[in-house]
Design an enzyme around this catalytic site. Structure first.
Site, PDB file in Angstrom:
ATOM      1  N   ALA A  88      14.595   6.342  18.089  1.00  0.00           N
ATOM      2  CA  ALA A  88      15.457   5.242  18.518  1.00  0.00           C
ATOM      3  C   ALA A  88      15.388   4.188  17.421  1.00  0.00           C
ATOM      4  O   ALA A  88      14.436   4.157  16.629  1.00  0.00           O
ATOM      5  CB  ALA A  88      14.948   4.686  19.838  1.00  0.00           C
ATOM      6  N   GLY A  99      12.726   9.257  19.726  1.00  0.00           N
ATOM      7  CA  GLY A  99      14.002   9.598  20.351  1.00  0.00           C
ATOM      8  C   GLY A  99      14.665  10.807  19.710  1.00  0.00           C
ATOM      9  O   GLY A  99      15.418  11.526  20.381  1.00  0.00           O
ATOM     10  N   GLU A 118      13.177  13.651  21.346  1.00  0.00           N
ATOM     11  CA  GLU A 118      13.609  13.636  22.754  1.00  0.00           C
ATOM     12  C   GLU A 118      15.048  14.131  22.910  1.00  0.00           C
ATOM     13  O   GLU A 118      15.366  14.850  23.853  1.00  0.00           O
ATOM     14  CB  GLU A 118      13.440  12.222  23.317  1.00  0.00           C
ATOM     15  CG  GLU A 118      11.959  11.863  23.460  1.00  0.00           C
ATOM     16  CD  GLU A 118      11.721  10.385  23.745  1.00  0.00           C
ATOM     17  OE1 GLU A 118      12.094   9.552  22.891  1.00  0.00           O
ATOM     18  OE2 GLU A 118      11.176  10.060  24.800  1.00  0.00           O
ATOM     19  N   GLU A 136       5.642   6.901  19.136  1.00  0.00           N
ATOM     20  CA  GLU A 136       5.896   5.568  19.696  1.00  0.00           C
ATOM     21  C   GLU A 136       4.619   4.762  19.878  1.00  0.00           C
ATOM     22  O   GLU A 136       4.628   3.531  19.802  1.00  0.00           O
ATOM     23  CB  GLU A 136       6.613   5.682  21.050  1.00  0.00           C
ATOM     24  CG  GLU A 136       8.045   6.187  20.965  1.00  0.00           C
ATOM     25  CD  GLU A 136       8.168   7.703  21.070  1.00  0.00           C
ATOM     26  OE1 GLU A 136       7.164   8.419  20.855  1.00  0.00           O
ATOM     27  OE2 GLU A 136       9.271   8.176  21.381  1.00  0.00           O
TER      28      GLU A 136
HETATM   29  N1  CAA Z   1      14.628   2.929  13.414  1.00  0.00           N
HETATM   30  C1  CAA Z   1      15.253   2.163  12.505  1.00  0.00           C
HETATM   31  N2  CAA Z   1      15.241   2.401  11.186  1.00  0.00           N
HETATM   32  C2  CAA Z   1      14.565   3.499  10.772  1.00  0.00           C
HETATM   33  C3  CAA Z   1      13.892   4.351  11.666  1.00  0.00           C
HETATM   34  C4  CAA Z   1      13.951   4.033  13.047  1.00  0.00           C
HETATM   35  N3  CAA Z   1      13.385   4.813  13.994  1.00  0.00           N
HETATM   36  N4  CAA Z   1      13.297   5.343  10.958  1.00  0.00           N
HETATM   37  C5  CAA Z   1      13.597   5.105   9.661  1.00  0.00           C
HETATM   38  N5  CAA Z   1      14.352   3.998   9.550  1.00  0.00           N
HETATM   39  C6  CAA Z   1      14.894   3.393   8.326  1.00  0.00           C
HETATM   40  C7  CAA Z   1      13.795   2.699   7.534  1.00  0.00           C
HETATM   41  O1  CAA Z   1      13.548   1.408   8.057  1.00  0.00           O
HETATM   42  C8  CAA Z   1      14.402   2.691   6.145  1.00  0.00           C
HETATM   43  O2  CAA Z   1      15.358   1.663   6.082  1.00  0.00           O
HETATM   44  P1  CAA Z   1      15.327   0.594   4.847  1.00  0.00           P
HETATM   45  O3  CAA Z   1      15.619   1.468   3.648  1.00  0.00           O
HETATM   46  O4  CAA Z   1      16.396  -0.343   5.186  1.00  0.00           O
HETATM   47  O5  CAA Z   1      13.943   0.050   4.801  1.00  0.00           O
HETATM   48  C9  CAA Z   1      15.164   4.009   6.093  1.00  0.00           C
HETATM   49  O6  CAA Z   1      15.365   4.418   7.454  1.00  0.00           O
HETATM   50  C10 CAA Z   1      14.395   5.111   5.384  1.00  0.00           C
HETATM   51  O7  CAA Z   1      13.122   5.223   6.006  1.00  0.00           O
HETATM   52  P2  CAA Z   1      11.737   5.214   5.187  1.00  0.00           P
HETATM   53  O8  CAA Z   1      11.872   4.406   3.932  1.00  0.00           O
HETATM   54  O9  CAA Z   1      10.657   4.793   6.146  1.00  0.00           O
HETATM   55  O10 CAA Z   1      11.627   6.752   4.801  1.00  0.00           O
HETATM   56  P3  CAA Z   1      10.302   7.585   4.503  1.00  0.00           P
HETATM   57  O11 CAA Z   1      10.752   8.886   3.979  1.00  0.00           O
HETATM   58  O12 CAA Z   1       9.344   6.778   3.714  1.00  0.00           O
HETATM   59  O13 CAA Z   1       9.607   7.804   5.965  1.00  0.00           O
HETATM   60  C11 CAA Z   1       9.611   8.363   8.307  1.00  0.00           C
HETATM   61  C12 CAA Z   1      10.240   8.592   6.922  1.00  0.00           C
HETATM   62  C13 CAA Z   1       8.157   8.892   8.327  1.00  0.00           C
HETATM   63  C14 CAA Z   1      10.436   9.132   9.332  1.00  0.00           C
HETATM   64  C15 CAA Z   1       9.598   6.850   8.636  1.00  0.00           C
HETATM   65  O14 CAA Z   1      10.914   6.325   8.402  1.00  0.00           O
HETATM   66  C16 CAA Z   1       9.218   6.513  10.036  1.00  0.00           C
HETATM   67  O15 CAA Z   1       8.055   6.531  10.375  1.00  0.00           O
HETATM   68  N6  CAA Z   1      10.209   6.148  10.902  1.00  0.00           N
HETATM   69  C17 CAA Z   1       9.984   5.722  12.247  1.00  0.00           C
HETATM   70  C18 CAA Z   1       9.584   6.870  13.167  1.00  0.00           C
HETATM   71  C19 CAA Z   1       9.314   6.363  14.558  1.00  0.00           C
HETATM   72  O16 CAA Z   1       8.412   5.599  14.792  1.00  0.00           O
HETATM   73  N7  CAA Z   1      10.128   6.808  15.536  1.00  0.00           N
HETATM   74  C20 CAA Z   1      10.021   6.416  16.897  1.00  0.00           C
HETATM   75  C21 CAA Z   1      10.933   5.262  17.168  1.00  0.00           C
HETATM   76  S1  CAA Z   1      10.698   4.564  18.779  1.00  0.00           S
HETATM   77  C22 CAA Z   1      11.475   5.593  19.826  1.00  0.00           C
HETATM   78  O17 CAA Z   1      12.101   6.541  19.429  1.00  0.00           O
HETATM   79  C23 CAA Z   1      11.357   5.219  21.276  1.00  0.00           C
HETATM   80  C24 CAA Z   1      11.746   6.283  22.221  1.00  0.00           C
HETATM   81  O18 CAA Z   1      10.984   6.835  22.975  1.00  0.00           O
HETATM   82  C25 CAA Z   1      13.077   6.689  22.349  1.00  0.00           C
END
Ligand code: CAA
Length: 257
Positions: free
Chosen positions: A65, A108, A111, A131
């Protein structure tokens, strides 16, 4: 109709939906949800379409998400909007659909993949529910669907530690139906979708309905439900056609009636 965050393409009887927010690794914001609800409803209503494939990019099916969208929300906002409840509309899609997952399927993203009837994964796929690292929990069904798919021990470990599971482990655990080389992911998913689309449409919907019922019903009730749907198919033209085609040693010619 052009969408902002997804691409939709009809390939004969198969609808291909591609998540298209590469700058955010396909993070699922409210626009993505609104557009997926529309696209899935259009697929369900389109008599020419009999299977759907949902996919992302090589790097990410979806990285979760949209954290930046959620970051500023408080409890009253989340509660009054019933945030994430809209995903239930996607899960109510009656016709079959497959998730084709390469790269990250996190939070998400994992999911949504689990909302599909089954997942075909590229060997690059990584599944996770991280999360907890954000101070929250899964919120789109992950604690339930993941536990149903892979059991308590593995689901607990993934959700409590945020550890990712690679494609091979996901296949072994039963989270995904099949792992294929990344270069062939779309081809393989579309091939599976074409096979499903070539079956009697009402039998496909009934199959999906009865397997999904197994998550809600006890065994005896589920078997009774299956039997009633099975009986019901004997009221269709396609049952007559399918059995005649077998006896006459020819392929079935379905009408969806
Ligand atoms: N939401 C918003 N933006 C996101 C995102 C997310 N879930 N995941 C990645 N992005 C964005 C980053 O902020 C980044 O944007 P900027 O260039 O503007 O900074 C861009 O996508 C590229 O991401 P990274 O630079 O972080 O890429 P990476 O290759 O270094 O890492 C990754 C990849 C390990 C997937 C890392 O992006 C990450 O950890 N993302 C978040 C994963 C996460 O925590 N997901 C759960 C979200 S909460 C949820 O989903 C709740 C639920 O139950 C539904």
């Amino acid at each position: 109709m052009p969408y902002e965050t997804i691409l939709v393409e009809k390939r004969e009887a198969v609808t291909l939906v591609t998540l298209n927010r590469p700058q955010a690794l396909n993070a699922l914001n409210s626009t993505v949800l609104k557009e997926l609800i529309e696209a899935f409803a259009a697929y369900d209503a389109d008599g020419s379409q009999h299977c759907l494939v949902l996919t992302g990019s090589e790097k990410a099916f979806a990285a979760g998400a949209d954290i930046k969208e959620m970051q500023v929300q408080g409890f009253p906002d989340m509660y009054s909007a019933n945030f994430f409840a809209g995903w239930e509309q996607v899960t109510r899609t009656r016709k079959p659909w497959i998730a084709a997952v390469a790269g990250f399927a996190l939070g998400g993203g994992c999911e949504v993949a689990m909302m599909a009837d089954f997942i075909i994964a590229a060997d690059t796929a990584k599944f996770g529910q991280p999360e907890i690292k954000l101070g929250v929990t899964p919120g789109m069904g992950g604690s339930q669907r993941l536990t149903h798919a892979i059991g308590k021990a593995k689901a607990m470990e993934m959700c409590l530690t945020g550890r990712m599971m690679n494609a091979e482990d996901a296949e072994r655990a039963g989270l995904v139906a099949r792992v294929v080389p990344a270069a062939y992911l779309l081809e393989e998913a579309l091939k599976a979708a074409e096979t499903i689309a070539s079956m009697a449409p009402l039998a496909a919907i009934a199959t999906k309905e009865m397997i999904n019922a197994s998550f809600e019903m006890g065994l005896a009730q589920g078997i009774n439900f299956e039997r009633r749907l099975f009986h019901g198919l004997f009221g269709t033209e396609d049952q007559k056609e399918g059995m005649a085609a077998f006896v006459e040693k020819r392929p079935g010619n379905w009408t969806g009636r």
